[in-house]
Design a protein around this motif. Structure first.
Motif, mmCIF file in Angstrom:
data_model
loop_
_atom_site.group_PDB
_atom_site.id
_atom_site.type_symbol
_atom_site.label_atom_id
_atom_site.label_comp_id
_atom_site.label_asym_id
_atom_site.label_seq_id
_atom_site.Cartn_x
_atom_site.Cartn_y
_atom_site.Cartn_z
ATOM 1 N N ARG A 228 -8.806 3.398 1.087
ATOM 2 C CA ARG A 228 -8.455 3.292 2.503
ATOM 3 C C ARG A 228 -8.488 4.639 3.211
ATOM 4 O O ARG A 228 -7.914 4.811 4.256
ATOM 5 C CB ARG A 228 -7.096 2.613 2.619
ATOM 6 N N CYS B 64 -4.528 3.176 -5.411
ATOM 7 C CA CYS B 64 -4.282 1.932 -4.657
ATOM 8 C C CYS B 64 -5.131 0.732 -5.083
ATOM 9 O O CYS B 64 -5.071 -0.311 -4.442
ATOM 10 C CB CYS B 64 -4.526 2.185 -3.166
ATOM 11 N N ARG C 210 -3.030 -2.387 -5.576
ATOM 12 C CA ARG C 210 -2.127 -2.756 -4.477
ATOM 13 C C ARG C 210 -2.005 -4.281 -4.368
ATOM 14 O O ARG C 210 -3.003 -5.002 -4.429
ATOM 15 C CB ARG C 210 -2.690 -2.184 -3.186
ATOM 16 N N LYS D 20 0.912 -7.686 -2.810
ATOM 17 C CA LYS D 20 2.077 -7.933 -1.966
ATOM 18 C C LYS D 20 3.124 -8.744 -2.735
ATOM 19 O O LYS D 20 2.784 -9.727 -3.402
ATOM 20 C CB LYS D 20 1.640 -8.692 -0.709
ATOM 21 N N LEU E 268 0.760 4.435 -0.986
ATOM 22 C CA LEU E 268 1.188 3.427 -0.011
ATOM 23 C C LEU E 268 1.915 4.092 1.151
ATOM 24 O O LEU E 268 2.797 4.932 0.951
ATOM 25 C CB LEU E 268 2.125 2.403 -0.655
ATOM 26 N N GLU E 269 1.564 3.695 2.346
ATOM 27 C CA GLU E 269 2.214 4.226 3.548
ATOM 28 C C GLU E 269 3.568 3.525 3.720
ATOM 29 O O GLU E 269 3.746 2.393 3.241
ATOM 30 C CB GLU E 269 1.354 3.916 4.788
ATOM 31 N N TRP F 109 4.740 1.913 6.185
ATOM 32 C CA TRP F 109 4.640 0.579 6.797
ATOM 33 C C TRP F 109 4.222 -0.462 5.777
ATOM 34 O O TRP F 109 4.637 -1.621 5.839
ATOM 35 C CB TRP F 109 3.678 0.569 7.998
ATOM 36 N N GLU F 110 3.405 -0.032 4.799
ATOM 37 C CA GLU F 110 2.947 -0.984 3.778
ATOM 38 C C GLU F 110 4.111 -1.382 2.880
ATOM 39 O O GLU F 110 4.254 -2.551 2.504
ATOM 40 C CB GLU F 110 1.837 -0.353 2.929
ATOM 41 N N GLN F 111 4.940 -0.393 2.550
ATOM 42 C CA GLN F 111 6.098 -0.710 1.701
ATOM 43 C C GLN F 111 7.051 -1.632 2.454
ATOM 44 O O GLN F 111 7.589 -2.575 1.873
ATOM 45 C CB GLN F 111 6.805 0.570 1.294
ATOM 46 N N ALA G 75 6.197 -3.743 4.606
ATOM 47 C CA ALA G 75 5.564 -5.067 4.675
ATOM 48 C C ALA G 75 5.545 -5.765 3.314
ATOM 49 O O ALA G 75 5.036 -6.883 3.190
ATOM 50 C CB ALA G 75 4.140 -4.927 5.213
ATOM 51 N N PHE H 80 4.200 -4.404 0.334
ATOM 52 C CA PHE H 80 3.144 -4.038 -0.623
ATOM 53 C C PHE H 80 3.720 -3.132 -1.701
ATOM 54 O O PHE H 80 4.678 -2.380 -1.479
ATOM 55 C CB PHE H 80 1.974 -3.355 0.097
#
Ligand SMILES: Cc1cc2nc3c(=O)[nH]c(=O)nc-3n(C[C@H](O)[C@H](O)[C@H](O)COP(=O)(O)OP(=O)(O)OC[C@H]3O[C@@H](n4cnc5c(N)ncnc54)[C@H](O)[C@@H]3O)c2cc1C
Length: 360
Positions: A102, A312, A315, A317, A331-332, A334-336, A338, A340
């Motif tokens: 990414r 990643c 990765r 969810k 992982l950013e 926001w991803e955590q 959300a 992920f």
């Protein structure tokens, strides 16, 4: 979903005494599977010393090069990089995963962008693909590239970059920073650290306020320092994209499991995975280091590559239950938030955990 295919090595080129670049023959039927966005990497897989060995290598070819190429720098005592530098020859086959990652640059012809890239050593690989593709596909954009190396002899893609400079005289600025070789300008002698990044801006080699996106690639300490310096210069973190090849300070030991994770491990947990639309169930018991390892023990192959929380590839969810990670470099936030998680670092905190690998 990412998949491995057996690809023939079409060319092995020595780039420096300790780095090679390798291109692959992509059969017509697989062309679409290996289409990539500049910045992405390939996971290469081979049986080395009796072990299924996978490593990530960023694609260095530009979108208009008409080839799929990676570059591999030999790491002292490194299993895969030594094999690639010493033994790989054209005609051999390797298992190659379809492109992942990414850390992306998506050139658009109408954009008039200003970009700055920082790379150290082999970190040049995705940056070369990004720089070439932006220059070729965004005719009104400007790129400045600060490239840190020990000495001139260790600069991977030196000639390719010089050629790019000649080709895009007005739009591409290449600035070498060498740590073990004196330069005419004192500022360009040393490591790419926070202080140097700050000074590069101070002397006007880039204007933090007018840059649209920054691309950072290399070892973790170089990335952390560059990010810190850019932050202090007022750069919006949203404008900074980075890819880490090795964590700061080398591979740090993973965080110890929490009491809850230890308790869950003792009791055992059921992990349900959704992968390519198919559901599988595995049991995780005390001694299983993470979800990927538990799955492998039970004959289920989940996607993974670096096993160090950087790439990643694994990765997924969390759609039911809870889990914690031993490390995470990719992982950013926001991803955590959300839900992920990286399966190669995941330890369940609940007796049942449902992980969806198809969710992007
Ligand atoms: C997303 C991603 C993209 C990558 N792209 C590239 C690329 O384009 N080109 C490239 O050459 N490498 C790249 N790497 C690093 C690569 O995946 C391997 O980690 C590296 O080649 C070492 O593998 P090895 O099997 O030779 O060493 P290993 O046998 O795994 O490790 C041997 C020792 O070297 C240390 N080490 C591992 N990697 C490095 C490193 N990069 N620098 C210094 N020490 C290290 C380890 O901590 C260990 O102590 C990338 C990594 C990631 C996560």
């Amino acid at each position: 979903m990412s998949k491995f295919h057996s690809l023939t090595v079409s060319d092995v080129r020595r780039e420096t005494p300790d780095a090679v670049s390798i291109s692959f023959e992509v059969p017509e039927a697989l062309r679409d599977d290996y289409r990539y966005t500049p910045g992405q990497y390939l996971t290469l897989r081979s049986d080395l010393e009796g072990e299924d060995t996978r490593r990530s290598y960023s694609i260095c070819s530009g979108l208009d090069d008409g080839e799929l190429r990676v570059a591999i720098k030999k790491v002292e005592g490194g299993l895969f990089s030594t094999f690639a530098n010493d033994n790989l020859t054209a005609g051999m086959t390797l298992e190659v995963m379809t492109p992942e990652g990414r850390f992306l640059a998506e050139p658009r012809a109408e954009v008039e962008g200003e970009y700055v890239a920082f790379a150290a050593g082999s970190g040049v690989t995705p940056i070369l693909s990004i720089v070439k593709s932006l220059l070729e596909r965004e005719p009104h954009s400007q790129v400045t590239f600060f490239y840190g190396n020990r000495s001139t002899g260790s600069i991977i893609f030196r000639t390719v970059l010089e050629d790019l400079k000649d080709q895009f005289l007005e739009r591409f600025r290449l600035i070498h920073v060498l740590s073990r070789e004196a330069q005419d300008v004192d500022l360009l002698h040393g490591r790419l650290d926070a202080e140097r990044v700050r000074k590069l801006a101070q002397v006007g080699l880039f204007d933090p306020a007018s840059v649209d996106a920054y691309f950072l690639c290399g070892p973790g300490d170089m990335i952390e320092q560059t990010k810190a310096a850019l932050g202090a210069l007022g750069v919006d973190p949203e404008k900074i994209r980075s890819e880490m090849f090795v964590p700061a300070g080398g591979s740090a030991p993973p965080r110890a499991a929490s009491l809850r994770a230890k308790e869950t491990a003792k009791q055992g947990a059921t992990i349900e995975t959704v992968l390519d639309g198919a559901r599988h169930s595995i049991e995780m018991v005390e001694g299983d280091e993470n979800v990927v390892a538990a799955a492998a023990r039970q004959g289920l192959e989940l996607p993974y590559s670096c096993k160090g929380g950087m790439c990643c590839t694994c990765r997924c969810k969390v759609v039911e239950g809870e889990a914690e990670m031993a490390t995470n470099y990719s992982l950013e936030p926001w991803e955590q938030e959300a839900g992920f998680i990286l399966a190669c670092q995941a330890r369940p905190l609940t007796g049942k955990l449902v992980l969806d690998f198809d969710e992007i």
